[in-house]
Design a protein around this motif. Structure first.
Motif, short mmCIF file in Angstrom:
data_model
loop_
_atom_site.label_atom_id
_atom_site.label_comp_id
_atom_site.label_asym_id
_atom_site.label_seq_id
_atom_site.Cartn_x
_atom_site.Cartn_y
_atom_site.Cartn_z
N ILE A 130 0.79 -1.15 0.22
CA ILE A 130 -0.04 0.08 -0.07
C ILE A 130 0.98 1.22 0.02
CG2 ILE A 130 -1.58 1.31 1.43
CD1 ILE A 130 -3.07 -1.39 2.22
N GLN A 131 1.90 1.24 0.79
CA GLN A 131 2.93 2.44 0.83
C GLN A 131 3.56 2.69 -0.54
OE1 GLN A 131 3.03 4.29 3.68
NE2 GLN A 131 4.12 5.55 2.15
N ARG A 132 3.72 1.59 -1.29
CA ARG A 132 4.56 1.73 -2.41
C ARG A 132 3.56 2.31 -3.58
NH1 ARG A 132 6.34 -2.94 -2.90
NH2 ARG A 132 4.79 -4.13 -4.16
N LYS A 133 2.12 1.83 -3.42
CA LYS A 133 1.05 2.46 -4.26
C LYS A 133 0.98 3.99 -3.93
CE LYS A 133 -0.86 0.92 -6.87
NZ LYS A 133 -0.83 0.72 -8.35
N ILE A 134 1.05 4.42 -2.87
CA ILE A 134 0.95 5.81 -2.26
C ILE A 134 1.84 6.44 -2.98
CG2 ILE A 134 0.92 7.39 -0.39
CD1 ILE A 134 -0.75 5.04 1.38
N HIS A 135 3.17 5.86 -2.74
CA HIS A 135 4.35 6.68 -3.41
C HIS A 135 4.37 6.86 -4.79
CE1 HIS A 135 8.55 7.91 -3.75
NE2 HIS A 135 8.70 7.02 -4.74
N GLU A 136 3.76 5.72 -5.72
CA GLU A 136 3.62 5.81 -7.12
C GLU A 136 2.65 7.00 -7.23
OE1 GLU A 136 2.32 1.85 -8.42
OE2 GLU A 136 4.01 1.00 -7.79
N LEU A 137 1.58 7.10 -6.43
CA LEU A 137 0.67 8.32 -6.86
C LEU A 137 1.17 9.66 -6.39
CD1 LEU A 137 -2.65 6.35 -5.76
CD2 LEU A 137 -2.16 6.99 -8.13
N GLY A 138 2.08 9.83 -5.89
CA GLY A 138 2.83 10.91 -5.71
C GLY A 138 2.27 11.57 -4.33
N MET A 139 1.56 10.49 -3.37
CA MET A 139 1.13 11.33 -2.13
C MET A 139 1.84 11.10 -0.95
SD MET A 139 -2.55 9.12 -3.08
CE MET A 139 -3.31 9.32 -1.80
N LYS A 140 1.78 11.96 0.05
CA LYS A 140 2.45 11.84 1.34
C LYS A 140 1.52 11.31 2.22
CE LYS A 140 6.04 15.22 0.10
NZ LYS A 140 6.38 16.73 0.45
N THR A 141 1.90 10.87 3.40
CA THR A 141 0.75 10.17 4.42
C THR A 141 1.37 10.32 5.68
OG1 THR A 141 1.97 8.09 4.53
CG2 THR A 141 0.43 8.31 2.82
N ALA A 142 0.52 10.54 6.70
CA ALA A 142 0.90 10.47 8.09
C ALA A 142 1.33 9.21 8.45
CB ALA A 142 -0.53 10.91 8.83
N PRO A 143 1.87 9.01 9.62
CA PRO A 143 2.53 7.69 10.13
C PRO A 143 1.48 6.56 10.26
CG PRO A 143 3.45 9.36 11.43
CD PRO A 143 2.32 9.90 10.64
N ASN A 144 1.58 5.34 9.96
CA ASN A 144 0.46 4.17 10.13
C ASN A 144 -0.38 4.34 9.25
OD1 ASN A 144 2.05 2.68 12.21
ND2 ASN A 144 1.08 4.06 13.91
N ILE A 145 -0.81 5.10 8.14
CA ILE A 145 -1.88 5.13 7.31
C ILE A 145 -2.01 4.05 6.34
CG2 ILE A 145 -2.86 6.16 5.19
CD1 ILE A 145 -3.37 7.72 7.96
N SER A 146 -0.78 3.40 6.01
CA SER A 146 -0.99 2.08 5.28
C SER A 146 -1.14 1.05 6.03
CB SER A 146 0.68 2.07 4.56
OG SER A 146 1.56 1.87 5.58
N HIS A 147 -0.74 0.88 7.41
CA HIS A 147 -1.03 -0.01 8.28
C HIS A 147 -2.64 0.01 8.58
CE1 HIS A 147 3.09 -0.90 8.75
NE2 HIS A 147 3.27 0.30 9.47
N LEU A 148 -3.15 0.94 8.71
CA LEU A 148 -4.75 1.38 8.81
C LEU A 148 -5.35 0.78 7.80
CD1 LEU A 148 -7.07 2.32 10.41
CD2 LEU A 148 -6.62 4.56 9.27
N LEU A 149 -4.99 1.22 6.58
CA LEU A 149 -5.56 0.80 5.28
C LEU A 149 -5.62 -0.82 4.99
CD1 LEU A 149 -4.67 3.68 2.96
CD2 LEU A 149 -6.93 3.16 3.76
#
Length: 345
Positions: free
Chosen positions: A151-170
């Motif tokens: 999920i974190q890799r997909k977020i990175h591919e989309l050029g998005m920044k996240t708060a901590p633990n968002i990928s774990h939550l999703l």
């Protein structure tokens, strides 16, 4: 699908295989590859005459091979796509014909077969031949412990920044439905302002997952015996059991406490060995170590018994007819009080 990046890159560069045979339990990677083949192999004008899409339940391998051997209209290449190929029967005669085609595919056809939701029989001769020629592509599910990283890799591919633990939550709430995860992330990308980080508020607003009241946070509160927070989450989730199914909660907690039990048996071994045996990211070992201190082995075993008891009650087995919301509160209370003086609920 380990070779997906190469497949997509080669399609973009017009380096095409005569046959693509996709198979496996994870449909998402196949869908990505199919979309690229549909969009990038032929021009819009060529698609009208030279792109054919059929479905497994409506065709046979004999018909598909006949299509592949037909000469394309107006020359050039043709694309033959077979979707839902798992619905096709393959006779011995067709298997032999397919094997012959694999040995000598026609130069003007690109044959794409998507065999979803299961692997093909690796003992078949045509499967071995496809593998030998590197035309067989296995779409393997992402393991639970790899999901947040994916999920974190997909977020990175989309050029998005996240708060901590968002990928774990999703990962915790959406599970390993990669198509749904991808769709939700794309929706979030559309509504987010440029430079805006993806945080719990956005996730809660647009996906409906609360960053404070979810099974991941409940697990964390129970793991550290944070009684006030655990009960608060239980009461909150109990008010919306449709959005927080009890069976999902039970399944997650069962996996979590089973891993704590496994951690007890592995204690003292190298961290890499423990993480590999448990099937978790080494990053989370500190959490399991902390929880193992709160729950000695005999207490962990008792928690697992409580979870099994609640599973039985939730399914209406025995003389139980208790609302899921009440069962959730009862379960959390009992887990928190494991090791204390026995109390009646």
């Amino acid at each position: 699908m380990k070779d997906l990046e190469n497949i997509l890159k080669n399609i973009k560069n017009n380096i095409l295989q005569p046959i693509y045979f996709f198979h496996g339990e994870e449909p998402y990677f196949m869908d990505v590859a199919l979309k690229s083949l549909e969009n990038d192999v032929l021009t819009e004008d060529e698609k009208t005459f030279n792109q054919t899409v059929v479905y497994g339940k409506d065709t046979t391998y004999a018909e598909v091979l006949a299509l592949a051997r037909q000469y394309p209209m107006m020359g050039g290449k043709q694309l033959i796509m077979v979707k839902e190929a798992q619905d096709m029967r393959l006779t011995e005669e067709e298997a032999e014909a397919l094997l012959k085609y694999i040995d000598q595919p026609v130069a003007f056809s690109i044959l794409v077969i998507a065999h979803k939701y299961k692997k093909v029989d690796s003992r078949k001769k045509f499967v071995k031949q496809l593998e030998k020629k590197s035309w067989l592509h296995y779409s393997e599910p992402v393991k639970d412990y790899q999901l947040s990283t994916w999920i974190q890799r997909k977020i990175h591919e989309l050029g998005m920044k996240t708060a901590p633990n968002i990928s774990h939550l999703l990962a915790e709430y959406l599970g390993n439905d990669l198509s749904r995860i991808s769709n939700e992330l794309n929706k979030l990308k559309l509504v987010m302002k440029e430079g805006q980080p993806l945080d719990g508020k956005l996730v809660e607003l647009h996906i409906g997952i609360s960053k404070d009241y979810n099974v991941f946070e409940l697990q964390k509160a129970l793991g550290t015996k944070d009684e006030e927070q655990a009960m608060r989450i239980a009461y909150y989730m109990g008010r919306n059991m449709k959005g927080h199914p009890l069976l999902l909660i039970l399944g997650n907690l069962f996996n979590y406490f089973t891993n704590i039990l496994l951690y007890h048996t592995l204690r003292g071994q190298p961290a890499t060995v423990i993480a590999s045996t448990m099937g978790v990211n080494p990053y989370f070992l500190k959490d399991y170590e902390q929880s193992a201190n709160f729950y000695p082995m005999k207490h962990t075993t008792r928690v697992i018994s409580i979870l099994r008891e609640m599973d039985m009650k939730s399914k209406g087995l025995g003389a139980y007819n208790v609302p899921d919301a009440d069962l959730l509160v009862e379960m959390v209370y009992k887990i928190l009080n494991v090791g204390k003086t026995k109390v009646k609920v």
